[in-house]
Design a protein around this motif. Structure first.
Motif, short mmCIF file in Angstrom:
data_model
loop_
_atom_site.label_atom_id
_atom_site.label_comp_id
_atom_site.label_asym_id
_atom_site.label_seq_id
_atom_site.Cartn_x
_atom_site.Cartn_y
_atom_site.Cartn_z
N PRO A 174 0.80 -1.24 0.00
CA PRO A 174 0.00 0.00 0.00
C PRO A 174 0.83 1.28 0.00
CG PRO A 174 -0.80 -1.57 1.66
CD PRO A 174 0.55 -2.04 1.21
N LEU A 175 2.14 1.17 0.23
CA LEU A 175 2.97 2.37 0.33
C LEU A 175 3.14 3.09 -1.00
CD1 LEU A 175 5.81 1.05 2.70
CD2 LEU A 175 3.86 2.51 3.30
N ALA A 176 3.01 2.37 -2.09
CA ALA A 176 3.18 2.98 -3.42
C ALA A 176 2.28 2.25 -4.41
CB ALA A 176 4.63 2.90 -3.87
N SER A 177 1.51 2.98 -5.15
CA SER A 177 0.59 2.36 -6.12
C SER A 177 1.18 2.33 -7.52
CB SER A 177 -0.74 3.12 -6.14
OG SER A 177 -0.53 4.48 -6.50
N GLU A 212 16.02 6.73 -1.56
CA GLU A 212 14.76 7.38 -1.23
C GLU A 212 13.79 6.28 -0.80
OE1 GLU A 212 11.18 9.83 -3.49
OE2 GLU A 212 13.21 9.81 -4.34
N ALA A 213 13.18 6.45 0.35
CA ALA A 213 12.36 5.38 0.91
C ALA A 213 10.97 5.87 1.30
CB ALA A 213 13.05 4.77 2.13
N ILE A 214 10.00 4.99 1.13
CA ILE A 214 8.65 5.20 1.62
C ILE A 214 8.42 4.12 2.67
CG2 ILE A 214 6.21 5.38 1.01
CD1 ILE A 214 7.09 5.71 -1.90
N CYS A 215 8.15 4.53 3.90
CA CYS A 215 8.11 3.55 4.99
C CYS A 215 6.80 3.61 5.76
CB CYS A 215 9.27 3.80 5.95
SG CYS A 215 10.91 3.64 5.20
N THR A 216 6.56 2.54 6.51
CA THR A 216 5.44 2.51 7.42
C THR A 216 5.75 3.42 8.61
OG1 THR A 216 6.43 0.55 8.46
CG2 THR A 216 4.77 0.16 6.78
N ASP A 217 4.89 3.43 9.58
CA ASP A 217 4.99 4.31 10.74
C ASP A 217 6.44 4.54 11.18
OD1 ASP A 217 4.75 5.69 13.09
OD2 ASP A 217 3.13 4.45 13.87
N SER A 218 6.89 5.78 11.12
CA SER A 218 8.28 6.10 11.44
C SER A 218 8.62 5.84 12.90
CB SER A 218 8.56 7.57 11.11
OG SER A 218 7.71 8.42 11.86
N ARG A 219 7.61 5.66 13.72
CA ARG A 219 7.87 5.39 15.14
C ARG A 219 8.31 3.95 15.36
NH1 ARG A 219 2.19 7.48 17.30
NH2 ARG A 219 1.64 6.34 15.38
N LEU A 240 12.05 0.93 -1.19
CA LEU A 240 13.15 1.78 -1.62
C LEU A 240 13.02 2.05 -3.11
CD1 LEU A 240 16.05 -0.15 0.18
CD2 LEU A 240 14.61 1.68 1.10
N LEU A 241 13.07 3.32 -3.48
CA LEU A 241 12.99 3.69 -4.88
C LEU A 241 14.32 3.39 -5.56
CD1 LEU A 241 11.24 4.91 -7.12
CD2 LEU A 241 12.11 7.16 -6.46
N VAL A 242 14.30 2.48 -6.49
CA VAL A 242 15.53 2.05 -7.15
C VAL A 242 15.90 3.06 -8.23
CG1 VAL A 242 16.61 0.22 -8.51
CG2 VAL A 242 15.05 -0.36 -6.65
#
Length: 297
Positions: A155-158, A176-183, A193-195
């Protein structure tokens, strides 16, 4: 799951199938495309070398890669250089990997088209063809929690075309990363990770042993691989082979880029040209079987 069986032996095949059975997933074995058939009278020109039928069929509509090759010189048409009747084993293994993935992608593209064009018997509306297929080499093993990992990162990137399920941590620095809850802290935190392009970004994640495709974009990936080959061929304009040396396979007048026939390099070129969006799952979703080798790339 489609796993590429490189015919390493019955024991390895049985181990892979037992592993997939234990996961309770649908899977299909695809014998790896035979890269090379050795003729009985191979000569220095390479006339005795010919490509396997499945390799030829995978590139059936690609022509001769724009190369000027001697009649019947199949390896020249595939951009494989030969010397004294021998072809580079690295190139041949990579060609095998590339051809096998193309065969799978062709099947996924055709499946998506069939589902998309199959009208509902009541509404006559096309169905949405979106099925995810993991294509892995026969030395790959899925982590026990692979389903939960994927469920969290998808679900982090469509807008993705390919997701690499096996990443190498040392190559993942600075991505460059799209991650779940940063906590959440590692390893509980999940990321995509965007390749990036291998020439312009340190975030290359250079391994194609386990790739996740979506059937709805299989045709796009195929077109991107073909476009990369065509564009690089035009850009080269000289007698350069895929290893950067002079192309000695049949006296071709145009070269194939250094990316050819390495699947991962071609994917990186497609990213660089804006043709594909590729992510890598972190942490990795799969691992390599103990005491077994990985990809040829």
């Amino acid at each position: 799951v489609v796993y590429l069986d490189k015919d390493a032996g019955a024991d390895q095949r049985q181990a892979m199938q037992q592993h997939l059975d234990s996961l309770g997933v649908l899977f299909e074995r695809l014998p790896a495309a035979e890269a090379l058939l050795q003729g009985p009278a191979a000569r220095s020109s390479g006339d005795g070398l010919r490509a396997g039928s499945r390799v030829k069929s995978s590139f059936g509509d690609w022509g001769c890669l724009g190369l000027s090759c001697a009649p019947g010189d199949e390896l020249c048409c595939l951009g494989i250089s030969t010397s004294e009747g021998q072809a580079s084993q690295v190139e041949l293994r990579s060609l095998q990997t590339l051809a096998s993935h193309i065969l799978v992608l062709q099947g996924l593209r055709d499946f998506a088209a069939t589902v998309r064009n199959a009208g509902n018997e009541f509404t006559e509306e096309p169905h949405d063809a979106e099925t995810l297929v993991a294509v892995v080499e026969d030395v790959v093993r899925f982590d026990p929690d692979w389903r939960s990992k994927l469920a969290e990162v998808l679900p982090l990137a469509s807008n993705w075309d390919v997701i690499k399920l096996h990443s190498i941590s040392r190559d993942a620095q600075g991505c460059e990363a799209i991650c779940t809850d940063s906590r959440r802290r590692a390893p509980a935190r999940r990321c995509l990770l965007l390749v990036g392009d291998i020439a312009a970004s340190i975030c290359t994640i250079g391994t194609p042993v386990a790739l996740l495709f979506r059937t709805s974009r299989a045709g796009k990936v195929l077109s991107a691989l073909h476009a990369v080959t065509a564009a690089d061929r035009l850009a080269q304009g000289s007698d350069i082979g895929s290893d950067g040396s002079s192309n000695s396979s049949g006296g071709g007048t145009g070269g194939v880029s250094k990316a050819w026939p390495f699947l991962d390099r071609m994917l990186m070129q497609a990213v660089h040209r804006g043709l594909l969006t590729i992510f890598a799952a972190k942490p990795t979703v799969v691992h390599m079987a103990a005491n077994e080798g990985g990809s040829s790339e």
